[in-house]
Scaffold this motif. Structure first.
Motif, short mmCIF file in Angstrom:
data_model
loop_
_atom_site.label_atom_id
_atom_site.label_comp_id
_atom_site.label_asym_id
_atom_site.label_seq_id
_atom_site.Cartn_x
_atom_site.Cartn_y
_atom_site.Cartn_z
N PRO A 46 -3.08 -11.66 0.11
CA PRO A 46 -3.47 -10.67 -0.90
C PRO A 46 -2.77 -9.33 -0.69
O PRO A 46 -2.61 -8.87 0.44
CB PRO A 46 -4.98 -10.54 -0.72
CG PRO A 46 -5.25 -11.00 0.68
CD PRO A 46 -4.17 -12.00 1.01
N ARG A 47 -2.34 -8.75 -1.78
CA ARG A 47 -1.69 -7.44 -1.80
C ARG A 47 -0.37 -7.39 -1.04
O ARG A 47 0.11 -6.33 -0.70
CB ARG A 47 -2.66 -6.35 -1.31
CG ARG A 47 -3.88 -6.19 -2.20
CD ARG A 47 -4.86 -5.16 -1.70
NE ARG A 47 -5.37 -5.39 -0.36
CZ ARG A 47 -6.33 -6.27 -0.05
NH1 ARG A 47 -6.89 -6.98 -0.99
NH2 ARG A 47 -6.73 -6.42 1.19
N ASN A 50 -6.96 -18.37 -6.30
CA ASN A 50 -6.50 -17.00 -6.10
C ASN A 50 -4.98 -16.97 -6.27
O ASN A 50 -4.44 -17.61 -7.13
CB ASN A 50 -6.94 -16.45 -4.75
CG ASN A 50 -8.44 -16.30 -4.65
OD1 ASN A 50 -9.08 -15.84 -5.58
ND2 ASN A 50 -9.00 -16.69 -3.51
N ARG A 51 -4.32 -16.24 -5.42
CA ARG A 51 -2.85 -16.13 -5.47
C ARG A 51 -2.31 -16.58 -4.12
O ARG A 51 -2.19 -15.81 -3.20
CB ARG A 51 -2.47 -14.68 -5.76
CG ARG A 51 -0.99 -14.45 -5.87
CD ARG A 51 -0.73 -12.98 -6.26
NE ARG A 51 0.67 -12.70 -6.20
CZ ARG A 51 1.24 -11.86 -5.33
NH1 ARG A 51 0.49 -11.21 -4.47
NH2 ARG A 51 2.53 -11.66 -5.34
N LEU A 104 -2.78 -17.57 1.68
CA LEU A 104 -3.36 -16.52 0.85
C LEU A 104 -2.88 -15.20 1.45
O LEU A 104 -3.20 -14.88 2.59
CB LEU A 104 -4.89 -16.60 0.87
CG LEU A 104 -5.62 -15.55 0.04
CD1 LEU A 104 -5.31 -15.72 -1.44
CD2 LEU A 104 -7.12 -15.65 0.27
#
Length: 181
Positions: A115-116, A140-141, A113
């Motif tokens: 994020p951003r 999520n991503r 994971l």
């Protein structure tokens, strides 16, 4: 109509056609257009020399795309990711070498994971580490990191689990991606 000079290339990511032709004696036309016929620029001339000069001017004004520059060297967290992936690959290969390769064929791999984080830099880090990756949007991503592990069943499963643990120990939010082949 007689074509004098013709070329096709990409400009701003779109295919274009640049063509100079003689329509009739003493009447020349140079056009830059998209393949669907939409005109970008058009010039007329009375001599072949002027028409060729128009061709060259349009080619200068609307140049062909150049190859993208080589990616910038990775720095910061992206360079750390690349280096960490290199380390866990060795850990995974060593773990896979310790087990038999029985069981169900699979595509197990560690996932992260991030994020951003920038997708292009994640992909560059993976490529430089000698592996591939793809985005997994189920939870999520996440990014599934695809290593080349010798074996296709229990060896891959073992390597994925060991690499996931190693990445978690390094501070990443890691999860094992499991998929039966």
């Amino acid at each position: 109509m007689n074509t004098i000079k013709h070329t096709e290339y990409k400009h701003n990511g779109s295919r274009v056609i640049l063509d100079t032709c003689e329509l009739a004696p003493g009447k020349y036309e140079t056009m830059l257009l998209y393949p669907n016929g939409h005109e970008i620029a058009c010039r007329t001339a009375r001599t072949e020399a002027d028409a060729i000069a128009d061709f060259d001017e349009l080619l200068t004004a609307y140049p062909a795309d150049t190859k993208p520059a080589a990616p910038k060297p990775l720095t910061g967290k992206y360079a750390k990711l690349r280096d960490d992936l290199r380390k866990v690959y060795e850990i995974g290969k060593a773990a896979a070498a310790q087990v038999e390769d029985g069981g169900t064929c699979n595509l197990d791999a560690p996932s992260l994971l991030l994020p951003r984080w920038q997708s292009a830099k994640i992909e560059q880090a993976c490529k430089e580490a000698g592996c591939g990756c793809f985005e997994w949007k189920c939870f999520n991503r996440r990014w599934v990191i695809c290593f080349h592990i010798p074996g296709q069943a229990y060896k891959r499963e073992t390597a994925a689990e060991v690499m996931t643990k190693a990445l978690a120990d390094m501070g990443y939010d890691a999860l094992t991606y499991c998929a039966i082949d």
